[in-house]
Design an enzyme around this catalytic site. Sequence first.
Site, short mmCIF file in Angstrom:
data_model
loop_
_atom_site.label_atom_id
_atom_site.label_comp_id
_atom_site.label_asym_id
_atom_site.label_seq_id
_atom_site.Cartn_x
_atom_site.Cartn_y
_atom_site.Cartn_z
N LEU A 177 25.71 -31.33 -5.67
CA LEU A 177 26.30 -30.81 -4.43
C LEU A 177 27.59 -31.53 -4.07
O LEU A 177 28.49 -30.96 -3.45
CB LEU A 177 25.31 -30.95 -3.27
N GLY A 178 27.67 -32.81 -4.45
CA GLY A 178 28.86 -33.60 -4.11
C GLY A 178 28.83 -34.93 -4.84
O GLY A 178 27.78 -35.37 -5.31
N GLN A 179 30.00 -35.56 -4.94
CA GLN A 179 30.09 -36.81 -5.69
C GLN A 179 31.15 -37.71 -5.09
O GLN A 179 32.22 -37.27 -4.71
CB GLN A 179 30.42 -36.51 -7.16
N THR A 192 32.50 -42.24 -5.06
CA THR A 192 32.67 -43.40 -5.94
C THR A 192 31.35 -44.07 -6.28
O THR A 192 31.13 -44.50 -7.41
CB THR A 192 33.59 -44.44 -5.27
N LYS A 216 26.05 -39.82 -5.88
CA LYS A 216 26.07 -38.37 -6.14
C LYS A 216 24.99 -37.74 -5.27
O LYS A 216 23.96 -38.38 -4.99
CB LYS A 216 25.76 -38.09 -7.61
N VAL A 217 25.22 -36.52 -4.84
CA VAL A 217 24.22 -35.80 -4.06
C VAL A 217 23.80 -34.55 -4.83
O VAL A 217 24.65 -33.73 -5.22
CB VAL A 217 24.74 -35.41 -2.66
N ASP A 253 32.65 -41.61 12.89
CA ASP A 253 33.41 -40.79 11.95
C ASP A 253 33.04 -39.31 12.11
O ASP A 253 32.78 -38.62 11.13
CB ASP A 253 33.17 -41.26 10.51
#
Length: 459
Positions: A18-20, A22, A25-26, A134
């Site tokens: 789903l996402g990455q 540094t 990772k997801v 944030d």
Amino acid sequence: MENNGSILMQRYDLGKLLGQGTFAKVHHARNLKTGTSVAIKIIDKEKILKVGMVDQIKREISVMRLVRHPNVVELYEVMASKTKIYFVMEYAKGGELFNKVAKGKLKEDVARKYFQQLISAVDFCHSRGVYHRDLKPENLLLDENGNLKVSDFGLSALAESKHQDGLLHTTCGTPAYVAPEVINRKGYDGAKADIWSCGVVLFVLLAGYLPFHDSNLMELYRKIGKAEYRFPNWFPSEVRRLLSKILDPNPKTRISITKIMENSWFQKGLDPVLRITETGEKEPADLEVEAVFGSNESASTTAEAKQELATLSNLNAFDIISFSAGFDLSGLFEENKQKKEVRFTSRQPASAIISKLEDIAKRLMLKVKKKDGGLLKMEGSKEGRKGVLSIDAGIFEVTPSFHLVEVKKSSGDTLEYQKIVKQEIRPALKDIVWAWQGEQQQQPEEPMPLLQPISPPAS
């Protein structure tokens, strides 16, 4: 074995990425027992040990344990192997709210619904002593029913993080969304700063672009500091009045969350569910934080690095901008006779920088004290004209192989300090310095990318 094909810990069927980032990772995954979809954040233990992010990960676990609310991404459990940490979280099928607003402004009732859910979640976080710091559309996710879910508590702060003055002092966040008092770096109320960010989010949802936007960062800072923005002509008068109170540059007179929730525009169509403060009393499973970082095969080999770097400060994009000579609001790097600090960048590891500074201190017969946050304090033993000379050296990580070091006088005579810096410290550092800040220098080969803001429509 951690994985058997795509099976994780014999409990989850690991799916698409789903996402990455540094350090993590997801992945989408499916609970083998219940069939429920989850998101699993996979963190590399060795990487976070090397760069001193252990405390940040522990904080994220602690915060997500404290905050259990219908509009906050839920943490189901935390698992660990010898090399990885796994956050098993609620899966937000709808993706980022940013993707919706990037296509254009939202209808008033839709924007209000998201804002109501955001304020409900933030209010609950604050009641638990948690300040997100944030808040932006990229960190607001949507579930399959279109309900908002606040995520990414990696930069959040707990109430115990406050200094004796009762304020937070870590500058973080995304420039276009941060409050003026955060930019000033003089300490700020985390709740008031979050309220400002919520106001910027509401503006973006209704306008389709940012209230504070400029390609020149100095000009962006100025606009934020003076709350200089214009309402689009389609903004209702009620919204204008509310936003004027939220985007108040003075945190002392800025509207509170309680007053926002009492506002007549906010109250329209308010879902009774938002009055529920939490989802239940059950605790997330397997959240023994220290056990997550328990003994492993790499612990002995990284013990020394962990000791040196566990509290090394990390620089986010906002800090890098603030530290850059071209955007230094204080003007301390201009050529003048009274400057009390110098900064340089280095491609050496933090341990090598620390070792070099300790060697210099030993040669100058200065005592060295190590403090939290990658700070070395070097003190003289003799009284000078204005007391004992004390020099602070702060080491900040930009990337694991790129650091920024700030050397400044904290007490003593300025002329004595400048003489030592010029004749002793600078020459001795030449073999580890990549570039001195504020001087003619080559640009970094790999500059840090900044998030592109949502641009206003062409006039």
